[in-house]
Design a protein around this motif. Structure first.
Motif, PDB file in Angstrom:
ATOM      1  N   TYR A 131       0.854  -1.171   0.000  1.00 31.11           N
ATOM      2  CA  TYR A 131       0.000   0.000   0.000  1.00 31.11           C
ATOM      3  C   TYR A 131       0.894   1.226   0.000  1.00 31.11           C
ATOM      4  O   TYR A 131       1.827   1.301   0.761  1.00 31.11           O
ATOM      5  CB  TYR A 131      -0.904  -0.012   1.236  1.00 31.11           C
ATOM      6  CG  TYR A 131      -2.076  -0.925   1.074  1.00 31.11           C
ATOM      7  CD1 TYR A 131      -3.061  -0.612   0.153  1.00 31.11           C
ATOM      8  CD2 TYR A 131      -2.194  -2.086   1.806  1.00 31.11           C
ATOM      9  CE1 TYR A 131      -4.140  -1.448  -0.022  1.00 31.11           C
ATOM     10  CE2 TYR A 131      -3.274  -2.924   1.645  1.00 31.11           C
ATOM     11  CZ  TYR A 131      -4.251  -2.602   0.727  1.00 31.11           C
ATOM     12  OH  TYR A 131      -5.316  -3.411   0.552  1.00 31.11           O
ATOM     13  N   ASN A 132       0.627   2.148  -0.844  1.00 35.32           N
ATOM     14  CA  ASN A 132       1.288   3.439  -0.831  1.00 35.32           C
ATOM     15  C   ASN A 132       2.390   3.651  -1.834  1.00 35.32           C
ATOM     16  O   ASN A 132       3.172   2.778  -2.114  1.00 35.32           O
ATOM     17  CB  ASN A 132       1.895   3.705   0.542  1.00 35.32           C
ATOM     18  CG  ASN A 132       1.273   4.913   1.110  1.00 35.32           C
ATOM     19  OD1 ASN A 132       0.710   5.673   0.352  1.00 35.32           O
ATOM     20  ND2 ASN A 132       1.362   5.089   2.393  1.00 35.32           N
ATOM     21  N   HIS A 133       2.452   4.857  -2.334  1.00 36.89           N
ATOM     22  CA  HIS A 133       3.512   5.230  -3.264  1.00 36.89           C
ATOM     23  C   HIS A 133       4.812   5.481  -2.521  1.00 36.89           C
ATOM     24  O   HIS A 133       5.878   5.174  -3.007  1.00 36.89           O
ATOM     25  CB  HIS A 133       3.132   6.501  -4.040  1.00 36.89           C
ATOM     26  CG  HIS A 133       1.912   6.321  -4.887  1.00 36.89           C
ATOM     27  ND1 HIS A 133       0.645   6.615  -4.431  1.00 36.89           N
ATOM     28  CD2 HIS A 133       1.762   5.854  -6.142  1.00 36.89           C
ATOM     29  CE1 HIS A 133      -0.222   6.348  -5.393  1.00 36.89           C
ATOM     30  NE2 HIS A 133       0.421   5.890  -6.429  1.00 36.89           N
ATOM     31  N   CYS A 134       4.725   6.107  -1.357  1.00 36.49           N
ATOM     32  CA  CYS A 134       5.941   6.533  -0.660  1.00 36.49           C
ATOM     33  C   CYS A 134       6.277   5.582   0.482  1.00 36.49           C
ATOM     34  O   CYS A 134       7.116   5.884   1.316  1.00 36.49           O
ATOM     35  CB  CYS A 134       5.793   7.963  -0.154  1.00 36.49           C
ATOM     36  SG  CYS A 134       4.545   8.144   1.110  1.00 36.49           S
ATOM     37  N   HIS A 135       5.622   4.436   0.533  1.00 41.13           N
ATOM     38  CA  HIS A 135       5.844   3.397   1.538  1.00 41.13           C
ATOM     39  C   HIS A 135       5.536   3.860   2.956  1.00 41.13           C
ATOM     40  O   HIS A 135       5.969   3.246   3.923  1.00 41.13           O
ATOM     41  CB  HIS A 135       7.268   2.839   1.473  1.00 41.13           C
ATOM     42  CG  HIS A 135       7.617   2.332   0.112  1.00 41.13           C
ATOM     43  ND1 HIS A 135       7.096   1.168  -0.408  1.00 41.13           N
ATOM     44  CD2 HIS A 135       8.393   2.856  -0.870  1.00 41.13           C
ATOM     45  CE1 HIS A 135       7.552   1.000  -1.634  1.00 41.13           C
ATOM     46  NE2 HIS A 135       8.339   2.009  -1.950  1.00 41.13           N
ATOM     47  N   SER A 136       4.793   4.959   3.078  1.00 41.83           N
ATOM     48  CA  SER A 136       4.388   5.406   4.406  1.00 41.83           C
ATOM     49  C   SER A 136       3.229   4.537   4.876  1.00 41.83           C
ATOM     50  O   SER A 136       2.449   4.033   4.072  1.00 41.83           O
ATOM     51  CB  SER A 136       3.949   6.866   4.329  1.00 41.83           C
ATOM     52  OG  SER A 136       3.103   7.162   5.408  1.00 41.83           O
ATOM     53  N   HIS A 137       3.144   4.310   6.159  1.00 40.50           N
ATOM     54  CA  HIS A 137       2.025   3.521   6.679  1.00 40.50           C
ATOM     55  C   HIS A 137       0.888   4.392   7.167  1.00 40.50           C
ATOM     56  O   HIS A 137      -0.096   3.901   7.702  1.00 40.50           O
ATOM     57  CB  HIS A 137       2.498   2.597   7.804  1.00 40.50           C
ATOM     58  CG  HIS A 137       3.373   1.504   7.305  1.00 40.50           C
ATOM     59  ND1 HIS A 137       2.880   0.411   6.632  1.00 40.50           N
ATOM     60  CD2 HIS A 137       4.718   1.356   7.325  1.00 40.50           C
ATOM     61  CE1 HIS A 137       3.880  -0.366   6.284  1.00 40.50           C
ATOM     62  NE2 HIS A 137       5.007   0.188   6.683  1.00 40.50           N
ATOM     63  N   GLN A 190      -6.171   7.744   1.154  1.00 39.54           N
ATOM     64  CA  GLN A 190      -5.274   8.879   0.895  1.00 39.54           C
ATOM     65  C   GLN A 190      -4.099   8.797   1.859  1.00 39.54           C
ATOM     66  O   GLN A 190      -4.280   8.509   3.045  1.00 39.54           O
ATOM     67  CB  GLN A 190      -5.991  10.211   1.081  1.00 39.54           C
ATOM     68  CG  GLN A 190      -5.126  11.368   0.602  1.00 39.54           C
ATOM     69  CD  GLN A 190      -5.747  12.722   0.845  1.00 39.54           C
ATOM     70  OE1 GLN A 190      -6.210  12.995   1.953  1.00 39.54           O
ATOM     71  NE2 GLN A 190      -5.743  13.570  -0.162  1.00 39.54           N
ATOM     72  N   CYS A 191      -2.910   9.017   1.310  1.00 33.01           N
ATOM     73  CA  CYS A 191      -1.710   8.969   2.139  1.00 33.01           C
ATOM     74  C   CYS A 191      -1.597  10.277   2.921  1.00 33.01           C
ATOM     75  O   CYS A 191      -1.730  11.354   2.351  1.00 33.01           O
ATOM     76  CB  CYS A 191      -0.490   8.760   1.260  1.00 33.01           C
ATOM     77  SG  CYS A 191       1.040   8.807   2.169  1.00 33.01           S
ATOM     78  N   ARG A 192      -1.317  10.188   4.229  1.00 31.82           N
ATOM     79  CA  ARG A 192      -1.182  11.388   5.061  1.00 31.82           C
ATOM     80  C   ARG A 192       0.149  12.077   4.796  1.00 31.82           C
ATOM     81  O   ARG A 192       0.306  13.253   5.069  1.00 31.82           O
ATOM     82  CB  ARG A 192      -1.241  11.002   6.552  1.00 31.82           C
ATOM     83  CG  ARG A 192      -2.521  10.334   6.946  1.00 31.82           C
ATOM     84  CD  ARG A 192      -3.664  11.300   6.972  1.00 31.82           C
ATOM     85  NE  ARG A 192      -3.976  11.696   8.330  1.00 31.82           N
ATOM     86  CZ  ARG A 192      -4.830  12.637   8.636  1.00 31.82           C
ATOM     87  NH1 ARG A 192      -5.446  13.282   7.662  1.00 31.82           N
ATOM     88  NH2 ARG A 192      -5.083  12.947   9.878  1.00 31.82           N
ATOM     89  N   ASN A 193       1.047  11.304   4.288  1.00 32.73           N
ATOM     90  CA  ASN A 193       2.396  11.811   4.100  1.00 32.73           C
ATOM     91  C   ASN A 193       2.520  12.628   2.807  1.00 32.73           C
ATOM     92  O   ASN A 193       2.883  13.809   2.835  1.00 32.73           O
ATOM     93  CB  ASN A 193       3.349  10.616   4.086  1.00 32.73           C
ATOM     94  CG  ASN A 193       4.786  11.024   4.248  1.00 32.73           C
ATOM     95  OD1 ASN A 193       5.060  12.119   4.751  1.00 32.73           O
ATOM     96  ND2 ASN A 193       5.684  10.171   3.814  1.00 32.73           N
ATOM     97  N   CYS A 194       2.182  11.988   1.663  1.00 37.97           N
ATOM     98  CA  CYS A 194       2.374  12.667   0.380  1.00 37.97           C
ATOM     99  C   CYS A 194       1.054  13.123  -0.238  1.00 37.97           C
ATOM    100  O   CYS A 194       1.046  13.646  -1.358  1.00 37.97           O
ATOM    101  CB  CYS A 194       3.140  11.771  -0.591  1.00 37.97           C
ATOM    102  SG  CYS A 194       2.275  10.265  -1.055  1.00 37.97           S
ATOM    103  N   LYS A 195      -0.042  12.885   0.454  1.00 41.64           N
ATOM    104  CA  LYS A 195      -1.382  13.323   0.012  1.00 41.64           C
ATOM    105  C   LYS A 195      -1.851  12.674  -1.286  1.00 41.64           C
ATOM    106  O   LYS A 195      -2.785  13.149  -1.908  1.00 41.64           O
ATOM    107  CB  LYS A 195      -1.447  14.866  -0.158  1.00 41.64           C
ATOM    108  CG  LYS A 195      -1.112  15.640   1.094  1.00 41.64           C
ATOM    109  CD  LYS A 195      -2.238  15.567   2.101  1.00 41.64           C
ATOM    110  CE  LYS A 195      -1.872  16.339   3.353  1.00 41.64           C
ATOM    111  NZ  LYS A 195      -2.148  15.632   4.585  1.00 41.64           N
TER     112      LYS A 195
HETATM  113 ZN    ZN Z   1       2.527   8.606   0.444  1.00 41.29          ZN
END
Ligand code: ZN
Length: 298
Positions: free
Chosen positions: A6-12, A33-38
């Motif tokens: 899950y995720n483009h930036c590997h953030s959890h 939606q990723c909280r890190n890279c939106k």
């Molecule tokens: Zn992300």
């Protein structure tokens, strides 16, 4: 697929963000939606059939690719464009490659492995390729495989150099890669059976720090049947290896002897073999019922 990342930036850190229905089969998928890279993504984003149309053709095309049919012929038979067959080769190939890697990590450690190199060529015999392939004797499963360039031999060597310039030999690095992959799925002191090639003893001794038992068998003359891989005189130590090689030659179109479908791009060829390898490993496990492979592709 289990190895979905899950995720483009590997953030959890991600939150649910609505859902959507897929047009082709009306299945519902969660969006995030990723909280890190939106960035937005869904359950489907990292799956092998992401944005694929006509998912119902997966099973058929996969089986035809692993059954020795040329890509153009598949396009004609199924009624799609040949470019879309080619793009599916990449999809399925990546999937099959990931599956093989996963299998190596999860399988029970093996203590008896056979390996050798199969040779073919890209476009002309002046540009030969080598494919080291390892087979586990007990299960007949293919554990590792790769493909790379080697220099032309015999009377073609001179012609090849003149026409295409010097050709790099990747044999050593491919064999090293094969052994490092085998080390992960073998016991600490496995038995390795090979033919008498002088390339192997040193690499095997180094790979397992002298603990592996290296059994060498004499290569024999090819039988008329079996794609030049089956040998005269019936069963011997390398039988399962030769038998598997014969199956690969028969089922991957561009490896068949005397075919006019030759390898054009090494990367695409690699994907094609991975597709067959996936199919082969399922089949020797008795799992080649169509539905199983189909479900796994979904
Ligand atoms: Zn992300």
């Amino acid at each position: 697929m289990s190895e979905t990342k899950y995720n483009h930036c590997h953030s959890h850190r991600f939150v649910k963000n609505g859902n959507y229905r897929r047009k082709s089969d009306n299945r519902k998928f969660q969006r995030f939606q990723c909280r890190n890279c939106k960035r937005n993504f869904s359950e489907q984003t990292f799956k092998p059939d992401y944005r694929l149309k006509q998912r119902d053709l997966n099973l058929l095309i996969f089986r035809l690719l692993a059954g020795g049919m040329a890509q153009r012929e598949i396009a004609r038979t199924v009624g799609i464009c040949r470019n879309s067959v080619a793009s599916r080769v990449i999809r399925y190939g990546k999937y099959a490659k990931a599956k093989l890697k996963l299998y190596r990590e999860q399988m029970p450690k093996s203590d008896l492995v056979l390996f050798d190199e199969m040779e073919t060529f890209e476009h002309t015999k002046c540009k030969p390729l080598t494919m080291p392939i390892a087979v586990e004797e007990k299960t007949r499963k293919i554990l590792s495989f790769s493909v790379g360039t080697i220099a032309a031999k015999g009377h073609l060597a001179k012609i090849s150099r003149k026409k295409y310039g010097p050709r790099p030999c990747q044999r050593k690095e491919l064999l090293k890669k094969l052994i490092s992959e085998l080390r992960l799925c073998c016991t600490t002191n496995p038995t390795i059976k090979t033919d008498r090639s002088h390339h192997y003893p040193k690499l095997i001794a180094k790979g397992w720090k002298g603990k592996a038992v290296h059994k060498v068998s004499k290569g024999r003359r090819a039988a008329v049947t079996g794609q030049g891989e089956m040998k005269k005189g019936g069963y011997d130590d390398l039988f399962f290896l030769n038998h598997t090689y014969a199956m690969i030659r028969d089922k991957v179109k561009c490896l068949t002897r005397k075919t006019w479908c030759t390898v054009k791009k090494i990367k695409m060829f690699e994907y094609l073999v991975y597709i067959y390898v996936h199919f082969h490993n399922q089949r020797v496990e008795g799992k080649d019922r169509p539905t199983l492979i189909y479900q796994q592709l979904l």
